[in-house]
Design an enzyme around this catalytic site. Structure first.
Site: not given
Ligand code: GLN
Ligand code: ZN
Length: 773
Positions: A442, A704
């Site tokens: 996303g 990450h």
């Molecule tokens: N759609 C969100 C993003 O891509 C999902 C974030 C998450 O899973 N914490 O940042």
């Protein structure tokens, strides 16, 4: 009757701790300057407790990073990889190295693992244990802090809060096979003995033992360890007053154990589990006192004095005034600091709230009221009653249309029109995606530019039109780049969002935002959760404009991107005047409206993120099923209105889901993307026993880290996935959103990911059954 709190926020009401830490890490302030900031915060916190008139003042609740890490350093539980740092650097540098890793001067040492503190959004650093581990009284900070507290609070009882030995062990992790960390209890106990000897020599009369694990399911061995540990400490220190504090739940089957441990005062959480009072009163032996955790440390609502007084009276009747203490339910670490700083909140809502500083006063007021000889004429009580009456009937809270809609929900509202097999066919016909479709989760990089424009817009330095034009341009560039890269299902990039919950909360009715309501999440990181105060509804579309614009730029499919009801609930302060499940379903209906509008606007793939479903699990296993039922129902309410051919995705950020895999399947999302690569697809083990029914994208690389994943490692992961899942069910995607990465890393990684998909399609093209060695 005595009053106390279990701990005060350590971040400072203006986030002084965060700022000082970050400046120190950047080399901009000296150790002396850093330490001075801490001293001021502690002084201020004690002043608040004294001025409110608490009988016992708490110390050792301050930490530069985390109280569990502090305990590890106190006990000399320093993992092997930090030994060279311990030998050559200061204690403070060692401490931050354990917290954050150490990557300079030729060293590259990883940080300790972080995990959630029970069911809160606070993260602690997980103690690491080995079989023949040696412990020592390494850091003297507890003692220094106690002395400082004594000096600052002349004539007061000062009580150090110390993480109890058994919880310390249970919250840690074995780093070697074939031993049980509980077996380390006897050697750590000797260090606890040294600590207490010194504290007693310095004049300590009370010790607060934080043992939240007494509210968890305990093994017989853990129970036995509790007995041994406290028996030992009791024999060694017959004069110290032990306050055994439990929180975040009820004692339940651990009550006989907790009530009979050789301690002096037992603290229970009556905000979380008010029903336990009667049982506890019945079980408490004659010589013991009871601390009533009445003022909720986990939420921001004013205490209801009438209700609290009823509990106090009940306790006093059983125990007598002298055996009753009054307290916050848990440490105020989980509350924002000071409501006095909120000048922009709607005044009607503001008067319903209490932050940490106000909660300290509430504790003192409760004692005053409990001892009053003319209760009906006490102003504090009258006012409190009036506030609660006003809140109950406030027009700001109650929206009859929302209540009616919720009351009329039927089982059909949480069911798609047809089962997955039928939907899958309709989706294949419409979407025409290749084998192993590629997508992202996303968000794209939130660069300093993105943040700069947003903050200029919020400060009215640029107009809405300027901001919108700028965002459209970002979206256009990202769409073009995704097309060029041959990603199959595109995203608009979430550039307009500051935070995945705040973005929706700001547009929903029933939410407010504080200006300074920060709560520590970990280290120097703080969050400002939205406050859900009333019935939730969606006045107008929230994301349609952006998704529709992005879709208009390309002939490929663009995914609509929403945050799910459970995650919005989980990451907010939630109203306490109705069950969480009710609030969650109201949010679900609002998201359902958004899903319907996205579909109408031509968005055929819609993702509803639920990264927080697992962390909402109750601490006791026996309560899981009830939670999962309403949580999954809420998700399904948000997702179920659409046509068969509209594809619903969900996303989750954790890999330990083996124990709830059936429930995740019950969410019935057409596609789930899930964090997986950090555990090297360990998660996939779950699928060898459980046939996951729908499509799934196990993340093929870790977002990450700045590292660019290689094609071959992603192919390897995919091969593992293909062993347990049919290839037709698999998607290829990163672990999570890319907002914390930069564009250079993102582009390289996604190019490699798309190349991986291409290679996988070649390898698996006509293979019916794959055999791997
Ligand atoms: N759609 C969100 C993003 O891509 C999902 C974030 C998450 O899973 N914490 O940042
Ligand atoms: Zn995620």
């Amino acid at each position: 009757m005595q009053t106390h709190i279990l701990g005060y926020p350590r971040i400072g009401s203006r986030r002084e701790q965060k700022k000082a830490n970050e400046q120190f890490w950047a080399g901009k302030i000296t150790t002396q300057e850093l330490l001075a900031v801490g001293e001021n915060i502690r002084k201020e916190n004690w002043k608040i407790q004294k001025e409110a008139g608490l009988d016992v003042v708490t110390c050792n609740d301050f930490s530069w990073y985390d109280q569990v890490l502090d305990m590890s350093l106190t006990l000399g539980a320093i993992p092997e990889r930090y030994k060279t740092i311990a030998e050559s650097k200061s204690e403070l540098e060692l401490y931050y190295a354990m917290a954050r890793g150490f990557q300079k001067e030729g060293w590259d040492i990883t940080a300790m693992e972080m995990t959630k503190w029970l069911d809160t959004n606070y993260h602690y650093l997980v103690p690491e244990f080995t079989k023949n581990q040696q412990f020592s009284f390494y850091s003297q900070r507890i003692i220094e802090n106690f002395k400082e507290a004594k000096e600052n609070n002349p004539g007061k009882n000062v009580k150090p809060a110390i993480l109890g030995l058994v919880s310390y062990l249970l919250l840690g992790k074995e780093k070697e096979n074939s031993f049980d960390r509980l077996d380390l209890a006897s050697s750590i106990l000797l260090i606890y003995e040294e600590i207490l000897t010194e504290l007693q020599a310095q004049g300590s009369e009370f010790i607060q033992w934080d043992e939240p694990c007494l509210c968890l399911d305990l093994s017989p061995k853990a129970k036995e360890t509790y007995q041994k540990v406290y028996q030992y400490l009791r024999e060694k220190f017959p004069k110290l007053q032990f306050i055994l504090v439990t929180y975040f739940g009820g004692l339940k089957d651990n009550l006989p154990l907790a009530a009979t441990l050789p301690i002096d005062i037992l603290h229970i959480d009556l905000a979380r589990n008010p029903e336990q009072l009667e049982e506890v009163l019945a079980a408490l032996p004659k010589e013991k006192k009871l601390s009533l955790g009445l003022v909720d440390g986990r939420n921001i609502w004013k205490n209801n004095f009438e209700k609290s007084l009823a509990f106090i009276n009940q306790a006093v009747e059983h125990l007598g005034v002298d055996r009753v203490w009054i307290a916050t339910s848990c440490s105020l670490l989980h509350s924002p600091c000071d409501l006095d700083l909120e000048t922009k909140l709607n005044p009607e809502i503001r008067q319903w709230l209490a932050f940490a500083k106000q909660k300290v006063t509430e504790v003192a007021t409760l004692k005053k009221l409990a001892l009053s000889s003319d209760l009906q004429n006490e102003d504090e009580l009258k006012q409190n009653i009036a506030t609660f009456k006003a809140r109950e009937t406030s027009l700001l809270i109650h929206d009859e249309a929302v209540k009616a809609r919720l009351a009329n929900i039927t089982a059909d509202d949480s069911k798609r029109k047809n089962n997955f097999a039928v939907r899958q066919k309709a989706q294949q016909e419409l979407l025409k995606l290749p084998l192993f479709p590629t997508t992202t989760i996303g968000s794209f990089p939130q660069t300093s530019e993105v943040r700069k424009y947003r903050s200029q817009y919020k400060k009215n330095e640029i107009t809405e039109e300027q901001y919108t034009e700028w965002l459209k341009n970002e979206i256009k560039e990202s769409i073009l780049w995704q097309e060029e890269t041959y990603i199959d299902v595109l995203v608009h990039g979430e550039f307009e969002r500051n935070d995945m919950v705040e973005y929706f909360g700001e547009q929903l009715k029933g939410f407010v935002f504080s200006q300074n309501g920060w709560v520590q999440s970990y280290g120097s990181r703080c969050v400002k959760p939205p406050i859900i105060f009333g019935d939730v509804s969606r006045p107008q579309p929230m994301t349609v404009f952006w998704s529709q614009y992005a879709q208009s730029l390309t002939s490929k499919w663009v995914k609509g991107m929403l945050t799910g009801p459970v995650t919005i609930l989980q990451w907010s302060f939630v109203r306490d005047d109705q069950p969480r499940s009710t609030t969650c379903k109201q949010i679900a209906l609002a998201i359902r409206d958004e899903v319907a509008d996205l579909e109408k606007a031509g968005i055929k793939i819609i993702q509803i993120d639920e990264p927080a479903i697992r962390e909402g699990l109750p601490l006791r296993k026996s309560a899981w099923q009830e939670y999962l039922e309403w949580a999954i129902e809420a998700f399904r309410i948000s997702a179920s209105l659409v046509e068969d051919s509209t594809q619903i995705h969900t996303h989750m950020c954790y890999s330990e889901f083996n124990d709830i895999i059936q429930n995740i399947a019950d969410m019935d999302a057409d596609v789930i993307t899930i964090e997986c690569s950090r555990s090297q697809m360990e998660l996939l083990n779950a699928f060898s026993d459980f046939k996951y029914p729908n499509e799934i994208g196990p993340g093929v690389y870790d977002i990450h880290s700045p590292r660019i994943p290689s094609e071959s490692e992603m192919i390897d992961l995919l091969k593992k996935a293909c062993k347990v899942l049919p290839k037709e069910q698999l998607w290829i995607n990163p672990d999570c959103g890319l907002k914390t990465r930069n564009w250079e890393e993102t582009k390289k990684a996604l190019l490699a990911m798309v190349a991986t998909a291409k290679e996988a399609r070649r390898i698996f093209a006509d293979v019916k059954e794959v055999q791997f060695s």
